[in-house]
Design a protein around this motif. Sequence first.
Motif, PDB file in Angstrom:
ATOM      1  N   VAL A   8      -5.982  -0.089 -14.327  1.00  0.00           N
ATOM      2  CA  VAL A   8      -4.976   0.736 -15.283  1.00  0.00           C
ATOM      3  C   VAL A   8      -5.507   2.012 -15.286  1.00  0.00           C
ATOM      4  O   VAL A   8      -7.036   2.247 -15.400  1.00  0.00           O
ATOM      5  N   VAL A   9      -4.819   3.225 -14.884  1.00  0.00           N
ATOM      6  CA  VAL A   9      -5.373   4.673 -14.619  1.00  0.00           C
ATOM      7  C   VAL A   9      -4.626   5.358 -15.963  1.00  0.00           C
ATOM      8  O   VAL A   9      -3.332   5.154 -16.055  1.00  0.00           O
ATOM      9  N   VAL A  10      -5.386   5.840 -16.888  1.00  0.00           N
ATOM     10  CA  VAL A  10      -5.043   6.625 -18.001  1.00  0.00           C
ATOM     11  C   VAL A  10      -5.246   8.121 -17.466  1.00  0.00           C
ATOM     12  O   VAL A  10      -6.165   8.447 -17.288  1.00  0.00           O
ATOM     13  N   THR A  11      -4.124   8.849 -17.786  1.00  0.00           N
ATOM     14  CA  THR A  11      -4.115  10.476 -17.119  1.00  0.00           C
ATOM     15  C   THR A  11      -4.764  11.192 -18.023  1.00  0.00           C
ATOM     16  O   THR A  11      -4.993  12.539 -17.678  1.00  0.00           O
ATOM     17  N   ARG A  12      -4.810  10.987 -19.061  1.00  0.00           N
ATOM     18  CA  ARG A  12      -5.362  12.143 -20.328  1.00  0.00           C
ATOM     19  C   ARG A  12      -6.317  11.479 -21.104  1.00  0.00           C
ATOM     20  O   ARG A  12      -6.357  10.057 -21.523  1.00  0.00           O
ATOM     21  N   THR A  48      -3.475   3.295  -6.025  1.00  0.00           N
ATOM     22  CA  THR A  48      -4.413   2.274  -6.094  1.00  0.00           C
ATOM     23  C   THR A  48      -4.353   1.566  -7.427  1.00  0.00           C
ATOM     24  O   THR A  48      -4.774   0.353  -7.535  1.00  0.00           O
ATOM     25  N   ALA A  49      -3.567   1.835  -8.439  1.00  0.00           N
ATOM     26  CA  ALA A  49      -3.653   1.189  -9.713  1.00  0.00           C
ATOM     27  C   ALA A  49      -2.298   0.217  -9.795  1.00  0.00           C
ATOM     28  O   ALA A  49      -1.238   0.390  -9.063  1.00  0.00           O
ATOM     29  N   ASP A  50      -2.571  -0.722 -10.608  1.00  0.00           N
ATOM     30  CA  ASP A  50      -1.385  -1.742 -11.151  1.00  0.00           C
ATOM     31  C   ASP A  50      -0.419  -1.110 -11.836  1.00  0.00           C
ATOM     32  O   ASP A  50       0.744  -1.350 -12.085  1.00  0.00           O
ATOM     33  N   ASP A  70       2.172  -0.827  -3.250  1.00  0.00           N
ATOM     34  CA  ASP A  70       3.172  -1.937  -3.506  1.00  0.00           C
ATOM     35  C   ASP A  70       2.464  -2.634  -4.868  1.00  0.00           C
ATOM     36  O   ASP A  70       3.243  -3.325  -5.481  1.00  0.00           O
ATOM     37  N   GLN A  71       1.233  -2.258  -5.308  1.00  0.00           N
ATOM     38  CA  GLN A  71       0.737  -3.019  -6.428  1.00  0.00           C
ATOM     39  C   GLN A  71       1.106  -2.475  -7.673  1.00  0.00           C
ATOM     40  O   GLN A  71       1.091  -2.902  -8.880  1.00  0.00           O
ATOM     41  N   LEU A  72       1.512  -1.139  -7.593  1.00  0.00           N
ATOM     42  CA  LEU A  72       2.178  -0.485  -8.783  1.00  0.00           C
ATOM     43  C   LEU A  72       3.497  -0.822  -9.258  1.00  0.00           C
ATOM     44  O   LEU A  72       4.463  -0.909  -8.463  1.00  0.00           O
ATOM     45  N   ARG A  73       3.423  -1.655 -10.397  1.00  0.00           N
ATOM     46  CA  ARG A  73       4.634  -2.282 -11.000  1.00  0.00           C
ATOM     47  C   ARG A  73       5.003  -1.790 -12.463  1.00  0.00           C
ATOM     48  O   ARG A  73       5.937  -2.171 -12.966  1.00  0.00           O
ATOM     49  N   PHE A 313       3.896  -7.112 -20.118  1.00  0.00           N
ATOM     50  CA  PHE A 313       4.082  -7.126 -18.634  1.00  0.00           C
ATOM     51  C   PHE A 313       3.180  -8.032 -17.895  1.00  0.00           C
ATOM     52  O   PHE A 313       3.609  -8.848 -16.956  1.00  0.00           O
ATOM     53  N   HIS A 314       1.686  -8.117 -18.270  1.00  0.00           N
ATOM     54  CA  HIS A 314       0.728  -8.959 -17.653  1.00  0.00           C
ATOM     55  C   HIS A 314       1.213 -10.298 -17.853  1.00  0.00           C
ATOM     56  O   HIS A 314       0.690 -11.159 -16.797  1.00  0.00           O
ATOM     57  N   ASP A 315       1.667 -10.621 -18.897  1.00  0.00           N
ATOM     58  CA  ASP A 315       1.740 -12.194 -19.160  1.00  0.00           C
ATOM     59  C   ASP A 315       3.471 -12.508 -18.413  1.00  0.00           C
ATOM     60  O   ASP A 315       3.626 -13.744 -18.731  1.00  0.00           O
TER      61      ASP A 315
END
Length: 328
Positions: A8-12, A48-50, A70-73, A313-315
């Motif tokens: 997970v990438v957080v932008t702020r 790079t992030a999911d 492809d992994q970004l969902r 979402f992950h579940d």
Amino acid sequence: MSSGRLSVVVTRRLPEPVEKRLSELFDVSLREDDTPMSRADLVEAVRTADVIVPTLTDRIDAALIAQAGDQLRLIANYGAGVDHIDVHTARQHGILVSNTPGVSADDTADMAMALILGVTRRIPEGLAVMQAGGWDGWSPTALLGGRLAGRRLGILGLGRIGQAVARRAAAFGMQIHYHNRRRLREETEQDLGATFWESLDQMVARMDVLSINCPHTPSTFHLMNARRLKLMKPDAVIVNTSRGEVIDENALTRMLRAGEIAGAGLDVYENGPEVNPRLRALPNVVLLPHMGSATLEGRIEMGEKVILNIKTFHDGHRPPDQVVPAML
């Protein structure tokens, strides 16, 4: 979804409790300083992030989404508004979008009332006099404002925030009117004491105060354009705690300078922080730096919604606050 930890990438920068919980649950990349990501950093994030967690200062457009791996969902937006995200293109790429609706309704409604009071009672002008040491004592005619009780408040967009504004304004004795794309149920109108106007033009022409509480969409861009602003009464006040793009800011500035509108209270601007300098100079305008939802409680609740959307979402389930194009 796999059982491994999501990237997970957080932008702020987010409130510390939110960042701590994200770090406990996910393989998270956090910002070290509270500045927006560069375009290059955003590209790297989507490659790079999911999951990415953007805010309204990040432009997640079609060109950026086209570079996603492809992994970004999931784009789990930190905020209710998603006009900075190309939801349609994300959907075409199989990427879900979620937001954080309903969290800041009371906080933003409080600020809308603060702006209404600030403009009609000339509070910033009084503060300026005191801070400059220019107060010579009480005077019967100094800084005369207007009484809220009995005034007509027109609410453009009677959703969660608009209804919260209506309840607060009613407590001040204001008459509640509104315009929506769709009329609310009769019991809701009765509960709020609200009068529906099918014609926005007719409502605007009759209101003492106009509060903008609709989202920014293609259909609401410059909804308050020069023609419609000219319908307002010369002694009317306009307040915006929604999105700056809903009002033609240049037209509003011209009319305020000419005395064709009595005053304005703005927390949002058409071009973000690049506020028209002529607007800044006007004494009949109260300007705030987009702080309508800026309470610690609200920002933590927004983070909790982001986390719930990601976990759900992950579940393998639909995020509870998923945004689909049909909603826009």
